[in-house]
Design a protein around this motif. Structure first.
Motif, PDB file in Angstrom:
ATOM      1  N   LYS A 116       0.802  -1.222   0.000  1.00 56.00           N
ATOM      2  CA  LYS A 116       0.000   0.000   0.000  1.00 56.00           C
ATOM      3  C   LYS A 116       0.836   1.273   0.000  1.00 56.00           C
ATOM      4  O   LYS A 116       0.381   2.302  -0.487  1.00 56.00           O
ATOM      5  CB  LYS A 116      -0.940  -0.019   1.184  1.00 56.00           C
ATOM      6  N   LEU A 156      -4.226   8.071  11.595  1.00 52.42           N
ATOM      7  CA  LEU A 156      -4.405   6.631  11.455  1.00 52.42           C
ATOM      8  C   LEU A 156      -3.086   5.971  11.082  1.00 52.42           C
ATOM      9  O   LEU A 156      -2.410   6.426  10.161  1.00 52.42           O
ATOM     10  CB  LEU A 156      -5.442   6.396  10.351  1.00 52.42           C
ATOM     11  N   LYS A 158      -1.512   2.698   9.464  1.00 46.65           N
ATOM     12  CA  LYS A 158      -1.990   1.602   8.609  1.00 46.65           C
ATOM     13  C   LYS A 158      -0.846   0.701   8.159  1.00 46.65           C
ATOM     14  O   LYS A 158       0.274   1.167   7.951  1.00 46.65           O
ATOM     15  CB  LYS A 158      -2.679   2.173   7.357  1.00 46.65           C
ATOM     16  N   GLY A 163      -5.049  -5.599   4.992  1.00 49.62           N
ATOM     17  CA  GLY A 163      -6.228  -6.104   4.297  1.00 49.62           C
ATOM     18  C   GLY A 163      -7.286  -6.407   5.339  1.00 49.62           C
ATOM     19  O   GLY A 163      -6.940  -6.758   6.469  1.00 49.62           O
ATOM     20  N   GLY A 164      -8.553  -6.220   4.951  1.00 53.10           N
ATOM     21  CA  GLY A 164      -9.651  -6.523   5.854  1.00 53.10           C
ATOM     22  C   GLY A 164      -9.627  -5.686   7.121  1.00 53.10           C
ATOM     23  O   GLY A 164     -10.138  -6.083   8.156  1.00 53.10           O
ATOM     24  N   GLY A 165      -9.015  -4.504   7.032  1.00 53.02           N
ATOM     25  CA  GLY A 165      -9.015  -3.571   8.166  1.00 53.02           C
ATOM     26  C   GLY A 165      -8.045  -3.949   9.272  1.00 53.02           C
ATOM     27  O   GLY A 165      -7.984  -3.282  10.300  1.00 53.02           O
ATOM     28  N   GLU A 200      -1.751   8.218   8.040  1.00 57.32           N
ATOM     29  CA  GLU A 200      -2.678   9.034   7.259  1.00 57.32           C
ATOM     30  C   GLU A 200      -3.534   9.870   8.175  1.00 57.32           C
ATOM     31  O   GLU A 200      -3.801   9.474   9.311  1.00 57.32           O
ATOM     32  CB  GLU A 200      -3.649   8.118   6.483  1.00 57.32           C
ATOM     33  N   LYS A 201      -4.010  10.971   7.654  1.00 58.30           N
ATOM     34  CA  LYS A 201      -5.001  11.746   8.387  1.00 58.30           C
ATOM     35  C   LYS A 201      -6.239  10.871   8.500  1.00 58.30           C
ATOM     36  O   LYS A 201      -6.622  10.175   7.566  1.00 58.30           O
ATOM     37  CB  LYS A 201      -5.317  13.020   7.598  1.00 58.30           C
ATOM     38  N   LEU A 203     -10.044  10.461   8.513  1.00 57.13           N
ATOM     39  CA  LEU A 203     -11.211  11.227   8.059  1.00 57.13           C
ATOM     40  C   LEU A 203     -12.406  10.852   8.940  1.00 57.13           C
ATOM     41  O   LEU A 203     -12.660   9.669   9.169  1.00 57.13           O
ATOM     42  CB  LEU A 203     -11.486  10.933   6.579  1.00 57.13           C
ATOM     43  N   HIS A 208     -17.365   5.623   1.550  1.00 59.31           N
ATOM     44  CA  HIS A 208     -16.463   4.766   0.768  1.00 59.31           C
ATOM     45  C   HIS A 208     -17.036   4.732  -0.650  1.00 59.31           C
ATOM     46  O   HIS A 208     -18.090   4.165  -0.883  1.00 59.31           O
ATOM     47  CB  HIS A 208     -16.416   3.359   1.377  1.00 59.31           C
ATOM     48  N   GLN A 232     -20.602  -0.438   6.310  1.00 63.07           N
ATOM     49  CA  GLN A 232     -19.594  -1.440   6.666  1.00 63.07           C
ATOM     50  C   GLN A 232     -19.657  -1.748   8.148  1.00 63.07           C
ATOM     51  O   GLN A 232     -19.988  -0.888   8.949  1.00 63.07           O
ATOM     52  CB  GLN A 232     -18.183  -0.908   6.394  1.00 63.07           C
ATOM     53  N   HIS A 235     -14.985  -2.685   8.979  1.00 60.56           N
ATOM     54  CA  HIS A 235     -14.345  -2.475   7.681  1.00 60.56           C
ATOM     55  C   HIS A 235     -14.777  -3.504   6.635  1.00 60.56           C
ATOM     56  O   HIS A 235     -14.164  -3.599   5.577  1.00 60.56           O
ATOM     57  CB  HIS A 235     -12.811  -2.470   7.789  1.00 60.56           C
ATOM     58  N   GLU A 287      -6.946   2.506  -1.623  1.00 60.71           N
ATOM     59  CA  GLU A 287      -6.235   1.356  -2.192  1.00 60.71           C
ATOM     60  C   GLU A 287      -6.809   0.973  -3.538  1.00 60.71           C
ATOM     61  O   GLU A 287      -7.897   1.413  -3.910  1.00 60.71           O
ATOM     62  CB  GLU A 287      -6.264   0.149  -1.236  1.00 60.71           C
ATOM     63  N   ILE A 436     -19.155   6.013   6.558  1.00 58.01           N
ATOM     64  CA  ILE A 436     -18.600   4.680   6.839  1.00 58.01           C
ATOM     65  C   ILE A 436     -18.777   4.248   8.297  1.00 58.01           C
ATOM     66  O   ILE A 436     -18.582   3.085   8.617  1.00 58.01           O
ATOM     67  CB  ILE A 436     -17.101   4.555   6.446  1.00 58.01           C
TER      68      ILE A 436
HETATM   69  P1  ADP Z   1      -8.021  -2.769   4.034  1.00 60.32           P
HETATM   70  O1  ADP Z   1      -7.132  -3.182   2.909  1.00 60.32           O
HETATM   71  O2  ADP Z   1      -7.582  -3.306   5.363  1.00 60.32           O
HETATM   72  O3  ADP Z   1      -9.465  -2.985   3.733  1.00 60.32           O
HETATM   73  P2  ADP Z   1      -8.315   0.094   3.435  1.00 60.32           P
HETATM   74  O4  ADP Z   1      -7.203   1.043   3.236  1.00 60.32           O
HETATM   75  O5  ADP Z   1      -9.100  -0.302   2.227  1.00 60.32           O
HETATM   76  O6  ADP Z   1      -7.759  -1.194   4.217  1.00 60.32           O
HETATM   77  O7  ADP Z   1      -9.319   0.673   4.500  1.00 60.32           O
HETATM   78  C1  ADP Z   1     -10.394  -0.068   4.990  1.00 60.32           C
HETATM   79  C2  ADP Z   1     -11.402   0.841   5.652  1.00 60.32           C
HETATM   80  O8  ADP Z   1     -10.789   1.546   6.748  1.00 60.32           O
HETATM   81  C3  ADP Z   1     -11.980   1.918   4.757  1.00 60.32           C
HETATM   82  O9  ADP Z   1     -13.067   1.457   3.986  1.00 60.32           O
HETATM   83  C4  ADP Z   1     -12.387   2.919   5.802  1.00 60.32           C
HETATM   84  O10 ADP Z   1     -13.583   2.466   6.417  1.00 60.32           O
HETATM   85  C5  ADP Z   1     -11.288   2.869   6.843  1.00 60.32           C
HETATM   86  N1  ADP Z   1     -10.192   3.841   6.564  1.00 60.32           N
HETATM   87  C6  ADP Z   1      -9.066   3.640   5.828  1.00 60.32           C
HETATM   88  N2  ADP Z   1      -8.302   4.747   5.755  1.00 60.32           N
HETATM   89  C7  ADP Z   1      -8.938   5.696   6.479  1.00 60.32           C
HETATM   90  C8  ADP Z   1      -8.667   7.086   6.806  1.00 60.32           C
HETATM   91  N3  ADP Z   1      -7.565   7.710   6.380  1.00 60.32           N
HETATM   92  N4  ADP Z   1      -9.566   7.734   7.585  1.00 60.32           N
HETATM   93  C9  ADP Z   1     -10.681   7.115   8.040  1.00 60.32           C
HETATM   94  N5  ADP Z   1     -10.992   5.830   7.777  1.00 60.32           N
HETATM   95  C10 ADP Z   1     -10.148   5.122   7.007  1.00 60.32           C
END
Ligand code: ADP
Length: 448
Positions: A116, A156, A158, A163-165, A200-201, A203, A208, A232, A235, A287, A436
């Motif tokens: 990522k 945040l 990450k 994957g999968g939150g 990341e900031k 949000l 989504h 969701q 996530h 992503e 979300i």
């Molecule tokens: P994964 O691959 O684990 O699914 P993602 O990057 O797609 O990770 O993020 C999954 C979920 O996490 C998003 O759909 C959203 O709900 C939340 N999320 C991800 N990034 C942010 C962010 N910068 N601010 C707020 N929520 C976020």
């Protein structure tokens, strides 16, 4: 060209792929674990091969077993579906080394988007807006705190291989940041064997919104509009719709153009989804998924384009049969994921389905491999089926969904049907005003 396709998956998506193949005059090979002997995809495929015991790592994820099945049946192409090996770049290399066509993107693109941090840098480079945050990975807790102070809280952490939150932690202030950083790293290492993280900031109230793209090997790239997957839980998407209630035609064209240009510059091949968070009129990339998505049917319903057939045509070297201006966006579609889970606790509920009645009528589609007497094994995901409903307007779509949910019968196991019945009646779902976090709040409120 190929005329026999091995489907390296199970459940509803294996059936979905089988159906597309049959309509194209291709023969199909199902692979299955011993737990899936009686599965519908095995019954309907032209040939089937048992590839191992129930555990996915010994069957659906086992390269050697799948390649042996392809060899003995003479399959010339492999469709991976979603999940399992669909985003495994090493598998794509192995398939190619056997002289077999992988129905999907190149190994290089899968590898790039699977990291990522690298993905974010690559898409930013080709003009896609990203969430403000660290430039690449963050190595120490001190650096994390410094960055958090710069971009502001909440922030945040990450996982690069996330994957999968999983491997995702929110820090509300500088004190929480060091802890969030360390926990995210440990979790990421345990879950993905990679402790690289980035920041990341966070949000607060985004939706989504994801854009479906499709690219052939002749340089043509087309976008098929957006899907709103804001509803969701943990996530995980529960209910998806297209178009999004908050995206206008002008916004769709604008973001669509940005995405198409970027995908062209990346030289991407096949179907893909660019996932964004959307807040206060701005898109922020999170992503890219380099595969067919679970929720692809809502796009198919409003564009009348069969995404699986297009994947197969692209893999056969054919150019896309449509241009951007030929893509219609007709009416509204919603998908409900119906899982074998308790509708309130979400505890998995494997077991035997006693009665099964599929809803029908105009505008109703059920993508499911379940049937009366089917025993849902405890080894895999709990998806029983996807109910997809189309209507001329969003209002008609919701009325039809309520009607279809009322007709559907699945007994013998717990299902999330009652949750969907509550969602379709919820005022915010009807007005389209949700972000979300809405579903988690809705579930928490109904507990108290
Ligand atoms: P994964 O691959 O684990 O699914 P993602 O990057 O797609 O990770 O993020 C999954 C979920 O996490 C998003 O759909 C959203 O709900 C939340 N999320 C991800 N990034 C942010 C962010 N910068 N601010 C707020 N929520 C976020």
């Amino acid at each position: 060209m190929f005329d026999k396709v091995l489907i390296a998956n199970r459940g509803e998506i294996a059936l979905r792929i089988h159906r597309a193949c049959k309509e194209m005059g291709l023969s199909t090979v199902a692979v299955h674990s011993t737990a899936d002997r009686d599965a519908m995809h095995v019954r309907l495929a032209d040939e089937s091969v048992c590839i191992g015991p129930p555990s996915a790592s010994e069957s659906y994820l086992k390269f050697a077993a799948i390649m042996a099945a392809a060899e003995i049946t003479g399959a010339q192409a492999i469709h991976p579906g979603y999940g399992f090996l669909s985003e495994n770049a090493r598998f794509v290399d192995v398939v190619a080394a056997h002289g077999i066509t992988f129905i999907g993107p190149t190994a290089d693109h899968i590898r790039l988007m699977g990291d990522k941090i690298a993905a974010k840098a690559a898409v930013k480079d080709v003009g896609i807006p990203v969430v403000p945050g660290s430039d690449g990975g963050v190595a120490t807790a001190e650096e994390a705190v410094k960055l958090g102070n710069e971009i502001g809280y909440p922030a945040l952490v990450k996982a690069a291989s996330g994957g999968g939150g999983r491997g995702m932690k929110v820090a509300k202030n500088a004190e929480e940041m060091a802890k969030a950083f360390n926990t995210a790293r440990t979790e990421a290492k345990a879950a993905f064997g990679d402790d690289a993280v980035y920041i990341e900031k966070y949000l607060g109230k985004p939706r989504h919104i994801e854009i479906q793209v499709i690219a052939d090997s002749h340089g043509n790239v087309v976008h098929l509009g957006e899907r709103d997957c804001s509803l969701q839980r943990r996530h995980q998407k529960v209910f998806e719709e297209a178009p999004s209630p908050v995206i206008t035609e002008a916004i769709r064209s604008e973001i669509g153009e940005v995405v198409v240009k970027a995908i062209k510059r990346l030289g991407y091949l096949g179907v893909g989804t660019i996932e964004f968070l959307y807040e206060d009129g701005e898109f922020y990339f999170i992503e890219m998924n380099t595969r067919l998505q679970v929720e692809h049917p809502v796009t198919e319903q409003i564009t009348r384009i069969d995404l699986v057939k297009e994947q197969i045509r692209i893999a056969q070297g054919e150019p896309l049969s449509f241009k951007q201006e030929d893509v219609p966006f007709i009416g509204h579609a919603i998908e409900c994921r119906i899982n074998a889970e308790h509708p309130e606790t979400f505890a998995p509920s494997p077991g035997t389905i006693e009665d099964f009645h599929a809803p029908g009528g105009l505008g109703v589609r059920l993508d499911s491999a379940a049937y009366a007497g089917y025993k849902i094994p405890p080894y895999y995901d709990s998806l029983i089926g996807k109910l997809i409903v189309h209507g001329v307007t969003r209002e008609e779509c919701l009325l039809r969904l309520r009607r279809a949910l009322g007709e559907m019968v699945v007994s013998g196991v717990e299902t999330t049907l009652p949750l969907h019945q509550r969602l379709v009646d919820a005022a915010d779902v009807n007005s389209g005003e949700y972000d979300i976090h809405w579903l988690e709040r809705f579930l928490a409120n109904s507990e108290s």
